[in-house]
Write a protein that holds these residues in place. Structure first.
Motif, short mmCIF file in Angstrom:
data_model
loop_
_atom_site.label_atom_id
_atom_site.label_comp_id
_atom_site.label_asym_id
_atom_site.label_seq_id
_atom_site.Cartn_x
_atom_site.Cartn_y
_atom_site.Cartn_z
N THR A 118 0.81 -1.22 0.00
CA THR A 118 0.00 0.00 0.00
C THR A 118 0.85 1.27 0.00
N CYS A 170 -0.47 4.85 -5.02
CA CYS A 170 -1.29 5.57 -4.03
C CYS A 170 -1.26 7.08 -4.26
N MET A 171 -0.27 7.55 -5.03
CA MET A 171 -0.14 9.00 -5.23
C MET A 171 -0.96 9.51 -6.41
N GLY A 213 -15.34 -3.02 -5.16
CA GLY A 213 -15.54 -2.12 -4.03
C GLY A 213 -14.76 -0.82 -4.01
N VAL A 214 -14.16 -0.41 -5.13
CA VAL A 214 -13.47 0.89 -5.13
C VAL A 214 -14.50 2.00 -4.90
N CYS A 215 -14.20 2.89 -3.95
CA CYS A 215 -15.16 3.94 -3.58
C CYS A 215 -15.04 5.16 -4.50
N PHE A 216 -15.53 5.03 -5.72
CA PHE A 216 -15.52 6.15 -6.65
C PHE A 216 -16.48 7.24 -6.19
N GLN A 266 -12.61 11.53 -5.16
CA GLN A 266 -12.06 12.82 -4.70
C GLN A 266 -10.68 12.98 -5.36
N TYR A 303 -8.20 11.12 -4.22
CA TYR A 303 -7.58 9.92 -3.69
C TYR A 303 -7.79 8.72 -4.61
N LEU A 326 -5.04 5.98 -4.37
CA LEU A 326 -5.05 5.41 -3.02
C LEU A 326 -6.17 4.40 -2.87
N LYS A 327 -7.38 4.80 -3.30
CA LYS A 327 -8.53 3.92 -3.08
C LYS A 327 -8.48 2.70 -3.99
N HIS A 375 -5.63 0.33 -2.43
CA HIS A 375 -6.03 -0.36 -1.20
C HIS A 375 -7.10 -1.42 -1.47
N THR A 376 -7.99 -1.13 -2.39
CA THR A 376 -9.02 -2.13 -2.70
C THR A 376 -8.39 -3.35 -3.38
N TYR A 435 -5.35 -4.37 -2.88
CA TYR A 435 -4.64 -5.06 -1.80
C TYR A 435 -5.61 -5.94 -1.01
N ASP A 436 -6.77 -5.38 -0.67
CA ASP A 436 -7.77 -6.16 0.06
C ASP A 436 -8.23 -7.37 -0.76
#
Lengths: 235, 506
Positions: B37, B42-43, B98-101, B126, B128, B131-132, B135-136, B138-139
């Protein structure tokens, strides 16, 4: 400017002639010009990679977003093994994400997600896994198996998402060493660089747990343990 | 133990490759020099392009056309077509896991306009987005039980007797031990080389081109290495990125006189040159987003506001943001074919370290997050196919080779940290936004000179445990090799093309 850095068991003092810079900038100057052996982790410099979390004057910060002050005392995170100087081993703490099954279990197909749905876990999905909350959490002093603040926030992030069709399974997983082990002290909220409150997320997960038929085991025990719910999952 | 597919690098491309190789039936192992992560992905802020038409009329054809135009003839149309056609599926897949767009009022994925795009095409979360997504992913890897080993530094790739790549030699950063990981196929997803410009780059300090240098050392070909994208708007003092979405949403570029001087929404190479020209005239350059209002800035650009306050002591809601262009993305990389296979058998590559010829001479904002999903998948599927079909051959282990990675103290007459900074500034000036043949030659001469003095440089830390001084010295040696390659390639291309802009002789 003088700062002290905890290295092994002792504090080492460094002095650099600078003002108005971040702690990470200062550590980098020390490493590249004064002491090549000073060891810390860093990456993005912009508070999104979570590499440079450490403690300054007993408070968790990201070195890249903290303006260093004269006399600061810098230490590695707590509750995690120190590898060297300010570098800690996050493997065991990150493994709690997997233990808590912090992911979307079902694949969502063509579901409409509204702006309201999106807001439910917008902040929680800003987590950068810096481990500040994990370091600040007092529960680890008594329970090393506690799933912990960031993993539980991550569970909330998925459990609250409209795209997760099996919310119950998310809730089942966090009953043992999970939501009921938190003391609600709020230390995690105070140190989070992303404005996330794991304490609040844990409270929301408790509500979902109660709705799913679970109850606080300590509460149940104080009434003679008569509730007898056994939701403990096997890992 | 031998894995079918070994993936080196755990950013977006590496994790997508891992998920797809696993789904194709291969056993996989991912190693990274950081933690997954913490990768460069992530940038990424601006977004991921897909012609969904959620915020205005758009088409896949327009996406292709815009991408090809920005590439200045150096892209492979077939690869661009594949990427743009796959884009809606890529975003759909990210949404499904599940990516929070961010969303529109009518519950669709929100989209915004980035430079060089004819429509609002970048799906975002946003500021991010990267990043989002990371992380998704990775999960998702955790849910699939994919093993990821952190803090292992790639030293070299191993070949078997037939010359096929069959694993990697790594330095375990925590213990200082050298370890070999054997596999039937290897995927490099190790990121770009923007940090050859040292502090004149938006990138993480980890973007040192390790995988590219290691692959080149065993004979993989590299292409178009001279193409480096300079992002127009990084904070002046810290090189921290201010997302292109700030201009996409209506931000202006102003000089010291408060005048606008360019089309803010032109592709990045053009805007960077326009800014550079003003700076050479002695102007200070600012990004002005004050007129967008506090509510908008807080909702759409929260990171930018925080970072401008921290590093420049200004609040973009009320103040102008001082900016300058710095190195941001490297278009060049390891040559791959339409299966993401490199020129070496058994070695695949995806993400910024690879050159799929989709960005050509200048990448469009929003196409790199797209690239890592589309070609990460392609690399994963094809590496798995190759590995499962490959004969089980023994890896040839050259243990004696380990000696060259032993720490040697005392070779410290020249401080490599000083040289690293010097090279960064030299390259920013001589191999930067506008180039001249004489200056390129000067930079090449200097790199060759520095390489000849490498034996006078070294580490002063002799710890085996987490020796970041040693790791940074290894990265520095990769930087040197990449620098030589970049400037040599630049010298071979006489004419201006996209991000490689040669000053016109007057």
């Amino acid at each position: 400017m003088k700062i002290t850095v905890k290295r092994e068991e002792k504090f080492v003092e460094y002095e650099v002639d600078v003002v108005d810079i971040t702690l990470l900038q200062l550590l980098t100057i020390i490493k590249t010009t004064q002491d090549n052996t000073l060891t810390f982790a860093s990456g993005c410099r912009s508070s999104v990679c979570g590499s440079c979390s450490m403690r300054v004057n007993d408070r968790e910060v990201l070195a890249c977003s903290y303006k260093v002050q004269d006399g600061d005392r810098v230490e590695p995170l707590r509750n995690v093994p120190v590898v060297r100087d300010l570098v800690v081993d996050m493997d065991r703490s990150y493994a709690f994400n997997a233990k808590a099954k912090a992911w979307q279990k079902t694949i969502s197909e063509g579901l409409e997600v509204t702006q309201e749905d999106e807001k439910i876990n917008e902040v929680q999905s800003d987590c950068i896994l810096c481990g500040s909350c994990y370091s600040a959490c007092p529960v680890y002093a008594v329970n090393e198996e506690f799933l912990g603040p960031f993993a539980l926030t991550r569970v909330w992030r998925y459990a609250s998402d409209i795209r997760e069709a099996d919310e119950k399974s998310k809730i089942d997983t966090i009953q043992t060493n999970g939501v009921w082990d938190c003391t609600l002290c709020n230390e995690c909220t105070i140190v989070c660089p992303q404005g996330i409150s794991s304490k609040t997320d844990i409270e929301k997960l408790r509500s979902k747990s109660v709705m799913a038929g679970y109850s606080d085991p300590s509460f149940a025990n104080s009434f003679g343990g008569g509730f007898g719910f056994d939701g403990s999952p096997s890992f | 133990m031998q894995t079918d597919v070994l993936i080196i690098g755990a950013g977006g491309a590496g994790l997508v490759a891992a998920l797809n190789a696993k789904e194709s039936g291969a056993s996989v192992l991912v190693i990274t020099k950081e933690y997954p992560t913490r990768s460069q992905t992530c940038m990424a802020q601006g977004g991921i392009n897909a012609a969904l038409g959620n915020a205005g009329k758009d088409s896949v054809e327009a996406h292709i056309k815009n991408t090809l135009k920005s590439a200045h003839g150096l892209a492979n149309e077939e690869a661009v077509r594949l990427m743009c056609c796959e884009a809606p599926n890529a975003v759909k897949w990210l949404d499904s896991i599940g990516v929070c767009f961010s969303r529109t009022k009518d519950a669709k994925i929100a989209q915004r306009t980035l430079g060089g795009a004819s429509a609002p095409r970048a799906c975002y979360a946003q500021d991010y987005t990267g990043l989002k997504i990371l992380h998704t992913l990775y999960d998702r890897c955790m849910s699939e039980g994919i093993e990821i080993l952190s803090e292992k530094y790639l030293l070299e790739l191993i070949k078997n007797e037939d010359g096929c790549v069959c694993g990697a030699k790594v330095l375990d950063i925590r213990s200082g031990e050298i370890q070999n990981y054997e596999s039937r196929a290897v995927i490099l997803a190790t990121g770009g080389y923007s940090r050859i410009y040292d502090k004149n780059s938006t990138n993480s300090t980890a973007s040192t081109g390790d995988g590219i240098a290691v692959a080149a050392r065993i004979g993989a070909s590299l292409v178009d290495m001279e193409f480096v994208q300079f992002h127009p708007t990084a904070l002046k003092n810290s090189s921290i990125l201010i997302s292109e979405s700030a201009r996409g949403e209506g931000g202006y570029l102003l000089n010291s006189k408060g005048e606008r001087f360019t089309n803010e929404l032109a592709p990045r190479d053009e805007v960077s040159r326009a800014i550079n020209e003003e700076i050479l005239k002695g102007e200070d350059i600012f990004l002005d987003i004050r007129h967008l209002g506090e509510e908008f800035i807080e909702e759409g650009l929260p990171q930018e506001r925080k970072l401008a306050k921290l590093y420049e002591n200004i609040d973009p809601v009320h103040d102008l943001i001082p900016i300058r262009p710095v190195a941001h993305y490297t278009m060049g990389g390891i040559e791959v074919d339409k299966n993401s296979a490199t020129t070496l058998k058994g070695l695949f590559a995806a993400g910024e370290c690879a050159n799929h010829r989709v960005h050509g001479a200048n990448r469009l904002g929003g196409n790199s997050l797209l690239e890592i999903v589309v070609f990460g998948k392609q690399a994963g599927v094809n590496a798995a196919k190759y590995a499962l079909g490959a004969e089980n051959t023994e890896c040839f282990q050259a243990e004696s080779e380990n000696e060259k990675y032993q720490l040697e103290s005392g070779k410290n007459e020249i401080d490599f940290y000083e040289v690293r900074e010097h090279i960064g500034n030299l390259f920013y000036k001589n191999v930067g936004i506008v180039r001249k043949k004489s200056e390129l030659q000067e930079a090449l001469n200097e790199i060759i000179d520095i390489k000849s003095k490498l034996h006078l440089m070294g580490v002063s830390d002799n710890s085996k445990v987490y020796n970041s001084n040693f790791i940074e010295f290894l990265e520095f040696q990769n930087i040197l090799e990449i620098c030589e390659n970049v400037v040599s390639s630049a010298l071979k291309r006489d004419e201006s093309c996209g991000a490689h802009y040669m000053e016109k002789l007057s």
